[in-house]
Write a protein that holds these residues in place. Structure first.
Motif, short mmCIF file in Angstrom:
data_model
loop_
_atom_site.label_atom_id
_atom_site.label_comp_id
_atom_site.label_asym_id
_atom_site.label_seq_id
_atom_site.Cartn_x
_atom_site.Cartn_y
_atom_site.Cartn_z
N PRO A 169 -34.39 42.75 10.63
CA PRO A 169 -33.04 43.19 10.26
C PRO A 169 -33.01 44.13 9.05
O PRO A 169 -32.02 44.84 8.86
N SER A 170 -34.08 44.19 8.27
CA SER A 170 -34.08 45.06 7.10
C SER A 170 -34.00 46.53 7.49
O SER A 170 -33.56 47.36 6.69
N VAL A 171 -34.45 46.85 8.69
CA VAL A 171 -34.41 48.24 9.17
C VAL A 171 -33.66 48.35 10.50
O VAL A 171 -33.79 49.34 11.20
N GLU A 172 -32.91 47.29 10.84
CA GLU A 172 -32.12 47.27 12.07
C GLU A 172 -32.96 47.56 13.31
O GLU A 172 -32.58 48.34 14.17
N PHE A 173 -34.11 46.89 13.39
CA PHE A 173 -35.00 47.06 14.53
C PHE A 173 -35.08 45.76 15.29
O PHE A 173 -35.23 44.69 14.69
N GLY A 174 -34.98 45.85 16.62
CA GLY A 174 -35.10 44.64 17.42
C GLY A 174 -35.57 44.94 18.83
O GLY A 174 -35.27 45.99 19.40
N LEU A 175 -36.33 44.00 19.36
CA LEU A 175 -36.79 44.06 20.75
C LEU A 175 -36.41 42.76 21.43
O LEU A 175 -36.49 41.68 20.83
N ARG A 176 -36.03 42.86 22.69
CA ARG A 176 -35.78 41.67 23.49
C ARG A 176 -36.62 41.77 24.75
O ARG A 176 -36.59 42.78 25.45
N PHE A 177 -37.36 40.71 25.02
CA PHE A 177 -38.21 40.66 26.20
C PHE A 177 -37.49 39.87 27.28
O PHE A 177 -37.13 38.72 27.07
N GLU A 178 -37.30 40.50 28.42
CA GLU A 178 -36.70 39.82 29.56
C GLU A 178 -37.76 38.99 30.25
O GLU A 178 -38.92 39.38 30.32
N THR A 179 -37.37 37.85 30.77
CA THR A 179 -38.31 37.04 31.53
C THR A 179 -38.55 37.69 32.87
O THR A 179 -37.73 38.45 33.38
N GLN A 180 -39.68 37.39 33.48
CA GLN A 180 -40.08 38.01 34.74
C GLN A 180 -39.69 37.15 35.95
O GLN A 180 -40.15 37.40 37.04
N GLU A 181 -38.82 36.13 35.78
CA GLU A 181 -38.47 35.21 36.86
C GLU A 181 -37.82 35.91 38.05
O GLU A 181 -38.03 35.55 39.19
N ALA A 182 -37.01 36.92 37.79
CA ALA A 182 -36.28 37.59 38.87
C ALA A 182 -37.19 38.52 39.68
O ALA A 182 -36.77 39.08 40.68
N GLU A 183 -38.43 38.67 39.25
CA GLU A 183 -39.36 39.59 39.91
C GLU A 183 -39.61 39.23 41.36
O GLU A 183 -39.86 40.09 42.19
#
Length: 155
Positions: free
Chosen positions: A107-121
Motif C-alpha cells: 500500500p505504500s506505493v499503491e501496488f497490488g496483485l490478485r491471483f485468480e484460482t484456476q478452478e474454473a479452468e
C-alpha cells in the motif's frame, strides 16, 4: 476438451510469481526500503503451506500476513518463501508456496496483485455467451486468467 495453443494465463501467473519472488529476495537481502510493507493473503489449504496447527485452526481457508516492522528468517526459493512472524509474542515460522498466494499488496506505493484460482479452468469454456451469468466479484471471467486491479489502492 483439451486446450491447445499459448497458455497466456499460466505464463502471466508464473511471471507475476517471479516478480513477487524478486521483491521478496531483495527484502531478504537488504530489508524493506522506506515505507514499503506487504499484505500477503494466501490459501492455507494449498499443498505445501506449513504453519502451526493453532494458526491453521484459526485460519482454516485463508490468511493475510503483514511483512513490515518485525519479521525474521525470510528466505525465497523457486517454489515459495519462508518467514517467521510474531503472533502475540510467539514467533511462528510459515512456509508459503507461490501457488498459495491470492493477493500481494504494497500500500505504500499503491501496488497490488490478485491471483485468480484456476478452478474454473475445467469448465466447458462457454463464458463468452453467458454475460449475465458471471459471478466473479470483479465482473470479469473466471476462466483462469490473471486479473490485476490497482483501483482499490488508489486515492
Amino acid at each position: 476438451m483439451a486446450r491447445t495453443g499459448i497458455d497466456y494465463g499460466g505464463m502471466m501467473h508464473r511471471a507475476l510469481q517471479g516478480l513477487i519472488a524478486d521483491v521478496l529476495e531483495r527484502v531478504a537481502e537488504h530489508g524493506l526500503p522506506g515505507d514499503h510493507h506487504f499484505f500477503i493473503t494466501f490459501d492455507t489449504r494449498e499443498d505445501g503451506v506449513e504453519m502451526a496447527d493453532w494458526l491453521r485452526e484459526r485460519y482454516p481457508e485463508e490468511m493475510t500476513i503483514v511483512i513490515q516492522h518485525w519479521f525474521d528468517n525470510l528466505t525465497v526459493d523457486d517454489e515459495g518463501f519462508t518467514v517467521t512472524l510474531n503472533f502475540g509474542n510467539s514467533p511462528e515460522p510459515l512456509r508459503i508456496p507461490f501457488d498459495a498466494l491470492r493477493t500481494f499488496v504494497d500500500p505504500s506505493v499503491e501496488f497490488g496483485l490478485r491471483f485468480e484460482t484456476q478452478e474454473a479452468e475445467d469448465d466447458d469454456g462457454d463464458d463468452e455467451d453467458d454475460e449475465d451469468g458471471d459471478d466473479s466479484p470483479d465482473g470479469g471471467s473466471n476462466g483462469g486468467g490473471e486479473v490485476v486491479q490497482l483501483d482499490r489502492w488508489r486515492k
